[in-house]
Design a protein around this motif. Sequence first.
Motif, PDB file in Angstrom:
ATOM      1  N   ILE A   1      -4.000 -10.299  11.147  1.00  0.00           N
ATOM      2  CA  ILE A   1      -3.311  -9.205  10.454  1.00  0.00           C
ATOM      3  C   ILE A   1      -2.833  -9.746   9.120  1.00  0.00           C
ATOM      4  O   ILE A   1      -2.196 -10.807   9.060  1.00  0.00           O
ATOM      5  N   SER A   2      -3.168  -9.047   8.053  1.00  0.00           N
ATOM      6  CA  SER A   2      -2.819  -9.521   6.713  1.00  0.00           C
ATOM      7  C   SER A   2      -2.504  -8.309   5.847  1.00  0.00           C
ATOM      8  O   SER A   2      -2.099  -7.263   6.333  1.00  0.00           O
ATOM      9  N   GLY A   3      -2.655  -8.459   4.539  1.00  0.00           N
ATOM     10  CA  GLY A   3      -2.414  -7.343   3.633  1.00  0.00           C
ATOM     11  C   GLY A   3      -1.127  -7.471   2.854  1.00  0.00           C
ATOM     12  O   GLY A   3      -0.693  -8.579   2.518  1.00  0.00           O
ATOM     13  N   LEU A   4      -0.481  -6.350   2.582  1.00  0.00           N
ATOM     14  CA  LEU A   4       0.677  -6.294   1.694  1.00  0.00           C
ATOM     15  C   LEU A   4       1.983  -6.323   2.478  1.00  0.00           C
ATOM     16  O   LEU A   4       2.043  -5.845   3.608  1.00  0.00           O
ATOM     17  N   PRO A   5       3.051  -6.865   1.874  1.00  0.00           N
ATOM     18  CA  PRO A   5       4.357  -6.855   2.543  1.00  0.00           C
ATOM     19  C   PRO A   5       4.942  -5.445   2.603  1.00  0.00           C
ATOM     20  O   PRO A   5       4.571  -4.575   1.816  1.00  0.00           O
ATOM     21  N   ARG A   6       5.868  -5.232   3.543  1.00  0.00           N
ATOM     22  CA  ARG A   6       6.557  -3.937   3.698  1.00  0.00           C
ATOM     23  C   ARG A   6       5.552  -2.798   3.883  1.00  0.00           C
ATOM     24  O   ARG A   6       5.756  -1.691   3.402  1.00  0.00           O
ATOM     25  N   SER A   7       4.446  -3.103   4.575  1.00  0.00           N
ATOM     26  CA  SER A   7       3.377  -2.119   4.729  1.00  0.00           C
ATOM     27  C   SER A   7       3.016  -1.860   6.180  1.00  0.00           C
ATOM     28  O   SER A   7       1.956  -1.290   6.456  1.00  0.00           O
ATOM     29  N   GLY A   8       3.850  -2.311   7.106  1.00  0.00           N
ATOM     30  CA  GLY A   8       3.627  -1.969   8.499  1.00  0.00           C
ATOM     31  C   GLY A   8       3.036  -3.055   9.371  1.00  0.00           C
ATOM     32  O   GLY A   8       2.707  -2.786  10.533  1.00  0.00           O
ATOM     33  N   SER A   9       2.899  -4.286   8.872  1.00  0.00           N
ATOM     34  CA  SER A   9       2.304  -5.326   9.709  1.00  0.00           C
ATOM     35  C   SER A   9       3.189  -5.661  10.906  1.00  0.00           C
ATOM     36  O   SER A   9       2.679  -5.888  12.014  1.00  0.00           O
TER      37      SER A   9
ATOM     38  N   CYS B   1      -5.768  -5.231   7.533  1.00  0.00           N
ATOM     39  CA  CYS B   1      -4.947  -5.366   6.331  1.00  0.00           C
ATOM     40  C   CYS B   1      -4.054  -4.140   6.184  1.00  0.00           C
ATOM     41  O   CYS B   1      -4.552  -3.023   5.985  1.00  0.00           O
ATOM     42  N   CYS B   2      -2.764  -4.345   6.306  1.00  0.00           N
ATOM     43  CA  CYS B   2      -1.810  -3.253   6.136  1.00  0.00           C
ATOM     44  C   CYS B   2      -1.549  -3.041   4.641  1.00  0.00           C
ATOM     45  O   CYS B   2      -1.260  -4.001   3.923  1.00  0.00           O
ATOM     46  N   VAL B   3      -1.663  -1.798   4.199  1.00  0.00           N
ATOM     47  CA  VAL B   3      -1.513  -1.504   2.778  1.00  0.00           C
ATOM     48  C   VAL B   3      -0.548  -0.346   2.579  1.00  0.00           C
ATOM     49  O   VAL B   3      -0.273   0.431   3.494  1.00  0.00           O
ATOM     50  N   ARG B   4      -0.058  -0.257   1.341  1.00  0.00           N
ATOM     51  CA  ARG B   4       0.906   0.791   0.995  1.00  0.00           C
ATOM     52  C   ARG B   4       0.984   0.879  -0.522  1.00  0.00           C
ATOM     53  O   ARG B   4       0.771  -0.116  -1.218  1.00  0.00           O
ATOM     54  N   ASN B   5       1.273   2.045  -1.020  1.00  0.00           N
ATOM     55  CA  ASN B   5       1.494   2.218  -2.461  1.00  0.00           C
ATOM     56  C   ASN B   5       2.499   1.176  -2.947  1.00  0.00           C
ATOM     57  O   ASN B   5       3.581   1.032  -2.379  1.00  0.00           O
ATOM     58  N   ILE B   6       2.140   0.439  -4.003  1.00  0.00           N
ATOM     59  CA  ILE B   6       2.968  -0.677  -4.463  1.00  0.00           C
ATOM     60  C   ILE B   6       4.360  -0.203  -4.903  1.00  0.00           C
ATOM     61  O   ILE B   6       5.362  -0.900  -4.701  1.00  0.00           O
TER      62      ILE B   6
ATOM     63  N   PHE C   1       1.242 -12.131  -4.966  1.00  0.00           N
ATOM     64  CA  PHE C   1       0.250 -12.956  -4.263  1.00  0.00           C
ATOM     65  C   PHE C   1      -0.541 -12.129  -3.260  1.00  0.00           C
ATOM     66  O   PHE C   1      -1.776 -12.200  -3.197  1.00  0.00           O
ATOM     67  N   ALA C   2       0.171 -11.342  -2.458  1.00  0.00           N
ATOM     68  CA  ALA C   2      -0.493 -10.545  -1.429  1.00  0.00           C
ATOM     69  C   ALA C   2      -1.459  -9.534  -2.047  1.00  0.00           C
ATOM     70  O   ALA C   2      -2.558  -9.304  -1.523  1.00  0.00           O
ATOM     71  N   TYR C   3      -1.049  -8.936  -3.152  1.00  0.00           N
ATOM     72  CA  TYR C   3      -1.893  -7.943  -3.827  1.00  0.00           C
ATOM     73  C   TYR C   3      -3.187  -8.593  -4.336  1.00  0.00           C
ATOM     74  O   TYR C   3      -4.285  -8.065  -4.119  1.00  0.00           O
ATOM     75  N   ASN C   4      -3.076  -9.744  -4.990  1.00  0.00           N
ATOM     76  CA  ASN C   4      -4.253 -10.430  -5.517  1.00  0.00           C
ATOM     77  C   ASN C   4      -5.158 -10.925  -4.394  1.00  0.00           C
ATOM     78  O   ASN C   4      -6.397 -10.866  -4.498  1.00  0.00           O
ATOM     79  N   ALA C   5      -4.557 -11.423  -3.311  1.00  0.00           N
ATOM     80  CA  ALA C   5      -5.355 -11.898  -2.176  1.00  0.00           C
ATOM     81  C   ALA C   5      -6.100 -10.742  -1.524  1.00  0.00           C
ATOM     82  O   ALA C   5      -7.269 -10.874  -1.140  1.00  0.00           O
TER      83      ALA C   5
END
Length: 275
Positions: A8-16, A109-114, A161-165
């Motif tokens: 599980i990866s992706g962006l912070p504060r996005s539901g992981s 990958c958990c994602v969310r509007n930045i 970092f998370a966004y670029n990764a």
Amino acid sequence: MTPKLHFISGLPRSGSTLLSALLRQNPRFHASMTSPVGSLVKRMLEAMSEDSEFSVFITPEQKRALVLSIFSAYYYPQADKEIIFDTNRVWCSKLSLIHELFPTAKVICCVRNIAWIMDSVERLVRRNAFDVSGLFQNPLERANVYSRTEALSQGGRLVGFAYNALKEAFYSEHSHSLLLVEYDLLSQNPEKTLSLIYQFLEEEPFTHDFENVQYDEPEFDKRLNTQGLHKVRKKVEFQPRQTVLPPDLFTKFNNLSFWTELSNSQANLIVAQPS
């Protein structure tokens, strides 16, 4: 029995953390918040690199075995589980390594509007008004909402970092192993979203309890002086709200959701299409 490994990866504060809390309801699964495995792997790779004078003694086969030993040793207590989900934002930048070690592994990958990610962090900072958050490195970064969001968006920091990764993984040759899950859809329709995740994983369906979700890591959050960072609400539900960000800041981060356009990527998506 050797557990199957997914990530599980992706962006912070996005539901992981929410996703992990749901997946761990399945007795066949182990899932948790961000683990130290990703950091341990990075340190091991650095220790075996040419920067070390001892690297001449380590063969490629030994490197592979040493990195694999991190996973087996850390997850030894969960050896009775069929599937382990390791969570870390670094995995999006390590798809080639994952492919070499675990060819059948998949990455959710958990994602969310930045803009809403920045809003979520800012709310946490304001909620802990008497604490100095460990998310920031000095008083200048903590000074105001503009300096805080600027710090978070830097390439080596929490959001940047998370966004670029994630972008690297999304456009990589291994993008077919990715499933991007948008936080809003997970919170609005968790049953349908979990069903699609199970299909992606090629696993048997499981009946989850969306009214009684339990997860919290108060000691970890306390060390960051950011209480509530990993606390999951008992009921899965979408809670619309007004942003606390100034309008210009919200606009600055609002249009960065590159994952809504699938050209040049084979990633799988559970995301809302832009209107």
